[in-house]
Enzyme design. Structure first.
Site, PDB file in Angstrom:
ATOM      1  N   TYR A 144       0.652  -1.361  -0.136  1.00 46.11           N
ATOM      2  CA  TYR A 144      -0.019  -0.017  -0.420  1.00 46.11           C
ATOM      3  C   TYR A 144       0.773   1.196  -0.298  1.00 46.11           C
ATOM      4  O   TYR A 144       1.657   1.465   0.676  1.00 46.11           O
ATOM      5  CB  TYR A 144      -0.930  -0.308   1.252  1.00 46.11           C
ATOM      6  CG  TYR A 144      -1.957   1.216   1.632  1.00 46.11           C
ATOM      7  CD1 TYR A 144      -2.613   1.578   0.628  1.00 46.11           C
ATOM      8  CD2 TYR A 144      -1.388   1.909   1.975  1.00 46.11           C
ATOM      9  CE1 TYR A 144      -4.014   2.561   0.747  1.00 46.11           C
ATOM     10  CE2 TYR A 144      -2.691   3.272   2.625  1.00 46.11           C
ATOM     11  CZ  TYR A 144      -3.633   3.159   2.148  1.00 46.11           C
ATOM     12  OH  TYR A 144      -4.242   4.770   1.935  1.00 46.11           O
ATOM     13  N   ASP A 239       9.543   2.850   0.208  1.00 48.30           N
ATOM     14  CA  ASP A 239       8.044   3.085   1.013  1.00 48.30           C
ATOM     15  C   ASP A 239       8.537   2.824   1.969  1.00 48.30           C
ATOM     16  O   ASP A 239       7.794   1.834   2.473  1.00 48.30           O
ATOM     17  CB  ASP A 239       6.890   3.016   0.167  1.00 48.30           C
ATOM     18  CG  ASP A 239       5.511   4.242   0.989  1.00 48.30           C
ATOM     19  OD1 ASP A 239       6.036   4.443   1.839  1.00 48.30           O
ATOM     20  OD2 ASP A 239       4.350   3.658   0.361  1.00 48.30           O
ATOM     21  N   LYS A 267       3.711   8.676   8.848  1.00 52.06           N
ATOM     22  CA  LYS A 267       3.884   8.324  10.259  1.00 52.06           C
ATOM     23  C   LYS A 267       4.446   8.963  11.742  1.00 52.06           C
ATOM     24  O   LYS A 267       4.578   9.812  11.995  1.00 52.06           O
ATOM     25  CB  LYS A 267       3.666   6.062  10.623  1.00 52.06           C
ATOM     26  CG  LYS A 267       2.670   6.112   9.022  1.00 52.06           C
ATOM     27  CD  LYS A 267       1.974   4.749   9.233  1.00 52.06           C
ATOM     28  CE  LYS A 267       0.856   4.918   8.594  1.00 52.06           C
ATOM     29  NZ  LYS A 267       1.001   4.151   6.967  1.00 52.06           N
TER      30      LYS A 267
HETATM   31  C1  LIG Z   1       0.566   4.865   5.630  1.00 51.21           C
HETATM   32  C2  LIG Z   1       1.358   4.134   4.999  1.00 51.21           C
HETATM   33  C3  LIG Z   1       0.589   5.418   3.632  1.00 51.21           C
HETATM   34  C4  LIG Z   1      -0.456   6.547   3.309  1.00 51.21           C
HETATM   35  O1  LIG Z   1       0.452   7.310   3.995  1.00 51.21           O
HETATM   36  P1  LIG Z   1      -1.272   8.810   4.813  1.00 51.21           P
HETATM   37  O2  LIG Z   1      -0.696   9.196   5.894  1.00 51.21           O
HETATM   38  O3  LIG Z   1      -2.163   7.706   5.309  1.00 51.21           O
HETATM   39  O4  LIG Z   1      -1.384   8.968   3.604  1.00 51.21           O
HETATM   40  C5  LIG Z   1       1.632   4.694   2.064  1.00 51.21           C
HETATM   41  N1  LIG Z   1       2.518   3.917   2.971  1.00 51.21           N
HETATM   42  C6  LIG Z   1       2.413   3.334   2.977  1.00 51.21           C
HETATM   43  C7  LIG Z   1       3.667   1.876   3.217  1.00 51.21           C
HETATM   44  C8  LIG Z   1       1.957   3.625   4.400  1.00 51.21           C
HETATM   45  O5  LIG Z   1       2.022   2.598   5.279  1.00 51.21           O
END
Ligand SMILES: *Cc1c(COP(=O)(O)O)cnc(C)c1O
Length: 435
Positions: A144, A239, A267
C-alpha cells in the site's frame, strides 16, 4: 462491554461522513460491532467514550512509537503553539527536524516535508518520472502506498499484469502506467522490465511490507531490485512510511543496508501530527521546485506545530538503545504468545520484525506474498478481535493490519496483554468458552 456512547456517536457520524468515518478501515466493516470512539490516551492505554480501557497496539496505525501523549512531545507542541500555528513561511522548526533526520540518516541528503504519507509517495513518484523522463512504475501486489490514483492498483493473478484500479474514479489510462507484480518474484520482475524496456521510471516497494499482513521479503530479493533498477536506469523507491524510524532510526534501508534512490516517510516522523516527507541525494532532490522542474508544494507543509512534535519524538528515538529495548520487549512478547500457540497447536503464527507484529491465522513458516494469505481464515481474526476488545486489548479492526509496540508499553502491561491475547486465542479455538 458497554458501548452505548460510542454507538450513539457512530450513529450521529453516519449523518456526517460516508460510512460514518473519515478513513475506511476505521469503520469496523470486517469485524463485529461498530467503531469505538476514542476519548483519550496515555502511555499505551486508551479509553473510549464509554470509559472502557484498552492496551493499545494500533498506536494510531504506527505513528505513536512513544505511546499516547508523551510529555516531551506535548511540551514541544505547546512551545510551538504559543507562537502561532502556521505562517506559510519557513520556520526554524523545519530546519531543526530536517537536521535531526539528515545528520542521522546516511541514505538521504536532502528532504522535503509534506502533510501525509500519500503526499510523500505521490511526490516521490513524480520526482522519479521527472528525473528519468520515463512513465511506468512497477509496484507489488499487497503493498500500500497511500491513496494515490495510479497506485490504487493491485492487479489480478497473472505475471506482470497491467494495472486495473481497485478504486472507482481512477482512469484506466492512469492505472495502465502501473505494472503490478507479486512480491518476492524475480521472474515477474525480470519480465516486467523486459516487456517495458526503456519505460520504467521507478520500482516502488514497502521494503518491509506491512499493510497486507507482514510480508517479510528475502534480503536477496531486495538486493535484486536494487540491481535491476541500476541496470535499467530506473529509480528504486523505498516507501518507508511505516518502516522509517520504526525498524531503527534509518529504517529498512539500514536494516537491509540497501541504498534506494528515493525514500518516503510518514507516520512516526510527525510525532502524531500530520507529516510526511521524501528524501534522496542532492542531485536527485535538485529536480524539485524551486531548484528544478518537478513541481510540488503545500500551504501547510513543514507546519511548525507538526515539526515540533516530530522533533520531540525523533529526539527520543535517538536516545541510546531506544530501538534495541523496543525490539527486545517485542520479541519477548511475541515469543511468549507463539509458545502458547505451539503448546496448543493452534493454526496461527505471530510474525514480527522490530516492534511490528502480525497475527497470521494459518500454520505457515513464512508468508512473503499477498496471494499466500488465506483469506478464508480471516473469520478467526474477526472472532479474535471481538474477544480482545471485550477483554481490554485494542488492535486495528482488520486481520490484514499489523500491530505496533511502543516505548510506552511496559513489561508489566505487555505481560498483561499477553495473558489476555492467549486467553482470547483459547476462546477462538474453543479450548475454553466465553465467560
Ligand atoms: C500509511 C502508509 C501510506 C499512506 O500514508 P497516509 O499518511 O495515510 O497518507 C503510504 N505508504 C505506506 C507504506 C503506509 O504505511
Amino acid at each position: 462491554m458497554n458501548t452505548t456512547r460510542s454507538s450513539a456517536l457512530y450513529k450521529e457520524a453516519l449523518n456526517y461522513f460516508p460510512g460514518g468515518v473519515n478513513s475506511p478501515v476505521r469503520a469496523f466493516k470486517s469485524v463485529y460491532g461498530t467503531p469505538l470512539f476514542i476519548e483519550r490516551g496515555e502511555g499505551c492505554q486508551i479509553w473510549d467514550a464509554d470509559g472502557n480501557q484498552f492496551i493499545d497496539f494500533c498506536c494510531s496505525w504506527g505513528p505513536l512509537i512513544l505511546g499516547h501523549n508523551p510529555p516531551t512531545v506535548k511540551a514541544k507542541i505547546s512551545e510551538a503553539l504559543d507562537k502561532g500555528t502556521s505562517f506559510g513561511a519557513p520556520t526554524r522548526y523545519g530546519n531543526e527536524l530536517a537536521a535531526l533526520i539528515l545528520n542521522n540518516n546516511k541514505y538521504i541528503e536532502k528532504i522535503r516535508f509534506v502533510n501525509s504519507g500519500t503526499e510523500a509517495v505521490m511526490s516521490a513518484v513524480r520526482l522519479a518520472r521527472g528525473y528519468t523522463g520515463k512513465n511506468k512504475v512497477i509496484k507489488f501486489e499487497g503493498c500500500y502506498h497511500g491513496h494515490v490514483d495510479h497506485l490504487l492498483v493491485k492487479a489480478g493473478s497473472g505475471l506482470a499484469t497491467f494495472g486495473v484500479s481497485d478504486s472507482a474514479g481512477v482512469p484506466q489510462a492512469f492505472a495502465q502506467e502501473t505494472i503490478v507484480i507479486p512480491l518476492n518474484d524475480r521472474t515477474a520482475l525480470q519480465e516486467a522490465f523486459e516487456q517495458n524496456k526503456g519505460d520504467i521510471a521507478a520500482v516502488i516497494i514497502e521494503p518491509i511490507p506491512a499493510n497486507n499482513g507482514l510480508l517479510l521479503q528475502d534480503e536477496s530479493f531486495l538486493n535484486c531490485l536494487r540491481l535491476k533498477c541500476h541496470q535499467h536506469n530506473a529509480m528504486l523507491i523505498f516507501d518507508e512510511v511505516i518502516s522509517g524510524f520504526r525498524i531503527g532510526f534509518e529504517g529498512a534501508a539500514a536494516y537491509y543496508n540497501i541504498q534506494p534512490d528515493i525514500i518516503t516517510y510518514g507516520k512516526i516522523i510527525g510525532g502524531g501530527m500530520p507529516v510526511g516527507a521524501y528524501g534522496a541525494n542532492k542531485e536527485i532532490m535538485a529536480y524539485i521546485a524551486p531548484d528544478g522542474p518537478v513541481y510540488q508544494a503545500g500551504t501547510l507543509s513543514a507546519n511548525p506545530v507538526a515539526m515540533a512534535a516530530g522533533i520531540a519524538q525523533l529526539t527520543a528515538c535517538l536516545q541510546p538503545h531506544f530501538y534495541e529495548n523496543l525490539e527486545a520487549k517485542t520479541q519477548q512478547f511475541v515469543a511468549s504468545i507463539n509458545a502458547h500457540v505451539q503448546t496448543n497447536n493452534y493454526p496461527l503464527n505471530l510474525f514480527s520484525i522490530g516492534s511490528i507484529f502480525w497475527f497470521c491465522f494459518a500454520k505457515a513458516d513464512n508468508v512473503r506474498a499477498a496471494h499466500e494469505i488465506q483469506a478464508e481464515k480471516m473469520d478467526y481474526f474477526k472472532r479474535f478481535h471481538h474477544e480482545l476488545l471485550q477483554n481490554g486489548v485494542y488492535v486495528g479492526p482488520s486481520g490484514y493490519e499489523v500491530g505496533f509496540v511502543s516505548a510506552a508499553h511496559s513489561e508489566e502491561e505487555l505481560k498483561q496483554a499477553q495473558t489476555i491475547i492467549c486467553r482470547c486465542l483459547d476462546i477462538v479455538f474453543e479450548k475454553v468458552t466465553t465467560t
